[in-house]
Design an enzyme around this catalytic site. Structure first.
Site, short mmCIF file in Angstrom:
data_model
loop_
_atom_site.label_atom_id
_atom_site.label_comp_id
_atom_site.label_asym_id
_atom_site.label_seq_id
_atom_site.Cartn_x
_atom_site.Cartn_y
_atom_site.Cartn_z
N LYS A 114 0.95 -1.14 0.04
CA LYS A 114 -0.01 0.15 0.08
C LYS A 114 0.94 1.29 -0.20
CE LYS A 114 -4.41 0.74 -0.10
NZ LYS A 114 -5.33 -0.12 -0.50
P1 NAD Z 1 -13.75 7.28 -3.32
O1 NAD Z 1 -12.72 8.35 -2.73
O2 NAD Z 1 -14.01 7.18 -4.95
O3 NAD Z 1 -15.05 7.48 -2.43
C1 NAD Z 1 -14.94 7.45 -1.14
C2 NAD Z 1 -16.68 7.90 -1.00
O4 NAD Z 1 -16.74 7.76 0.52
C3 NAD Z 1 -16.99 9.21 -1.28
O5 NAD Z 1 -18.26 9.32 -1.56
C4 NAD Z 1 -16.66 10.01 -0.04
O6 NAD Z 1 -17.51 11.17 0.08
C5 NAD Z 1 -17.27 9.30 1.04
N1 NAD Z 1 -16.80 9.15 2.24
C6 NAD Z 1 -15.33 9.44 2.93
N2 NAD Z 1 -15.47 9.54 4.22
C7 NAD Z 1 -16.73 9.20 4.72
C8 NAD Z 1 -17.35 9.17 5.78
N3 NAD Z 1 -16.44 9.23 7.00
N4 NAD Z 1 -18.56 9.05 5.94
C9 NAD Z 1 -19.41 8.75 4.78
N5 NAD Z 1 -19.00 8.61 3.73
C10 NAD Z 1 -17.56 9.11 3.59
O7 NAD Z 1 -12.99 5.87 -2.77
P2 NAD Z 1 -13.12 4.26 -3.21
O8 NAD Z 1 -12.27 3.96 -4.15
O9 NAD Z 1 -14.92 4.25 -3.82
O10 NAD Z 1 -12.97 3.65 -1.77
C11 NAD Z 1 -13.82 3.36 -0.79
C12 NAD Z 1 -13.39 2.23 -0.08
O11 NAD Z 1 -13.26 1.17 -0.55
C13 NAD Z 1 -11.91 2.51 0.63
O12 NAD Z 1 -11.97 2.00 1.93
C14 NAD Z 1 -11.37 1.83 -0.39
O13 NAD Z 1 -9.84 1.22 0.46
C15 NAD Z 1 -11.97 0.56 -0.61
N6 NAD Z 1 -11.84 -0.01 -1.84
C16 NAD Z 1 -11.47 0.57 -2.96
C17 NAD Z 1 -11.05 -0.15 -4.11
C18 NAD Z 1 -11.12 0.47 -5.33
O14 NAD Z 1 -11.16 -0.21 -6.48
N7 NAD Z 1 -11.53 1.93 -5.57
C19 NAD Z 1 -10.61 -1.50 -3.98
C20 NAD Z 1 -11.01 -2.13 -2.70
C21 NAD Z 1 -11.21 -1.53 -1.61
#
Ligand code: NAD
Length: 425
Positions: A114
């Site tokens: 990471k």
């Molecule tokens: P992103 O930045 O596209 O979206 C995050 C979303 O969460 C946004 O809508 C933001 O406004 C919201 N958010 C942030 N803090 C918040 C809070 N305290 N309460 C409510 N909403 C909140 O990120 P993403 O890529 O969608 O990732 C989201 C999660 O999924 C993370 O934990 C990330 O590690 C995990 N993840 C992402 C991927 C990927 O391929 N993008 C893969 C595996 C895991």
């Protein structure tokens, strides 16, 4: 009258404590050798870099960044790069460790890594974001590479950032190296289906879990926290699968309508507006805390870590939780949910779709031969379904929950690879 400061503070463990506690539970089931446990609990390499960027106003700012490679027993390391003001080395290490188990659980040939930079991307211009990215990747370029460690997007980074990483690395190597990073735009060696992959995997796991729990998918009432890459795609695909998505949220709060929200419309017309999803009129406005405890069948936390904790677990009404985010449920909360019969599909399985299609992207880049979207989606769904049923069978065998079963599989695969390779020299 009680004020916020008078309310009891909920004790949350650090994410690294959480990750180590989960490993320790699996180690007990596997009767893991003490030394081997120590190897798996410790990252192979942690790099901290501090680097300057000349901002648009001519002033120099110094940023702190990290790259953590947890384990290389099963292959090169793989993991996203997060840009967020609250990242630190400890969180980055936990996320790297989770990546190791995730890759092993779905049986793709990587270890976990990471990266992160402590920065609020909303305060950067596009030019500053590009300069920060190029400098950060230059600072860590000696430890990344298509056969060593392959970054990908995470919170705060996107396909454009991945394109800059690919270009920077390529310029320094003197050749175009598309396989050094995944999650790139499709014309630059990205894979069809990558943007949707994590959300698609979440919904595939959700459908399998519904079948197991005998929850009809049609009209199942779904709540999604987070409306970014993972949450918005999961909400849309859940709707397309026949569910009624009754609430979604982002960092500004949630929107709720018992009749179901039109996710396509919200995505097309509201998600990118200044006021975000809050501008959608036909709904009740709710807080993120209220959203998590809504009456529903399925809850998909897809925002950030430790959202379901000991302070709110008893109020969760969903029958099924499918973890889109990394680490959204604390161990204390999970114990409470388990006692009440709430079924949790853990992050290391549910959100593995992203790394699975990143793996497909890497394979396509190395071969310079690209697949059609339906092939990518079919291969992804097959891996998630097979992994789900494998985890389910280990869960039954050990009479435990899905998370521990998934860890037993993942930790065993990494431990076996370590023992078979032997410890050098
Ligand atoms: P992103 O930045 O596209 O979206 C995050 C979303 O969460 C946004 O809508 C933001 O406004 C919201 N958010 C942030 N803090 C918040 C809070 N305290 N309460 C409510 N909403 C909140 O990120 P993403 O890529 O969608 O990732 C989201 C999660 O999924 C993370 O934990 C990330 O590690 C995990 N993840 C992402 C991927 C990927 O391929 N993008 C893969 C595996 C895991």
């Amino acid at each position: 009258m009680s004020t916020q400061t008078e309310q009891p503070q909920t004790q949350k463990p650090s994410v690294l404590e959480m990750a180590r506690e989960q490993l320790a539970i699996a180690a007990k089931y596997l009767d893991l050798d003490e030394g081997l446990h120590k190897v798996l609990a410790t990252p192979k390499r942690q790099v901290i870099v501090n680097f300057p960027v000349v901002m648009d106003n001519g002033r120099v700012e110094v940023f702190e960044g990290y790259r953590v490679q947890h384990n290389i027993a099963r292959g090169p390391t793989k993991g996203g790069i997060r840009y967020h003001p609250e990242v630190d080395l400890e969180e980055t290490t936990a996320l790297a460790m989770w990546m190791t188990w995730k890759c092993a659980i779905v049986d793709i040939p990587y270890g976990g890594a990471k990266g992160a930079v402590k920065v609020d991307v909303k305060r950067l211009s596009r030019r500053e974001l590009e300069k920060l990215t190029r400098r950060f990747i230059s600072e860590i370029n000696m430890i990344v590479g298509e056969d060593r460690d392959i970054p990908a997007p995470d919170m705060g980074t996107n396909p454009q950032v991945m394109a800059w990483i690919m270009d920077t690395y390529s310029m320094q190597r003197g050749a175009t190296v598309t396989g050094v990073v995944t999650g790139k735009p499709v014309p630059l060696g990205g894979s069809q289906g990558r943007v949707e992959a994590t959300g698609r995997g979440v919904v595939t796991a959700m459908v399998e879990a519904c079948e197991f729990l005998r929850i009809p998918v049609k009209d199942a009432r779904v709540v999604v926290q987070g409306f970014g890459n993972v949450g918005s795609v999961a909400a849309r695909l859940a709707m397309e699968a026949g569910c009624k998505v009754i609430a979604v949220s982002d960092r500004t709060g949630g929107i709720h309508n018992e009749k179901g929200l039109p996710i396509h419309t919200i995505l097309q017309r509201y998600a990118d507006r200044e006021g975000g999803i809050q501008e959608y009129p036909e709904c009740d406005k709710i807080t993120n805390e209220e959203l998590l405890t809504l009456d529903c069948d399925i809850l998909i936390p897809a925002a950030t870590a430790e959202q379901i904790h000991e302070g709110n677990a008893k109020d969760i009404k969903a029958k099924l939780i499918v973890e889109g985010a990394n680490g959204p449920t604390t161990p204390g909360a999970e114990a409470e949910l388990w006692d009440r019969g709430v079924f949790v599909v853990p992050d290391v399985l549910a959100n593995a779709g992203g790394v699975i299609v990143s793996y497909f992207e890497w394979v396509q880049d190395l071969q310079a031969f690209f697949w059609e979207e339906h092939e990518v989606n079919a291969k992804l769904e097959k891996i998630i379904r097979n992994s789900f049923h494998h985890v389910l069978s280990v869960m039954h065998q050990h009479k435990t929950n899905m998370r521990t079963a998934a860890y037993i599989i993942g930790v065993k695969r990494v431990a076996d690879a370590t023992v078979t390779r032997g410890i050098f020299p």
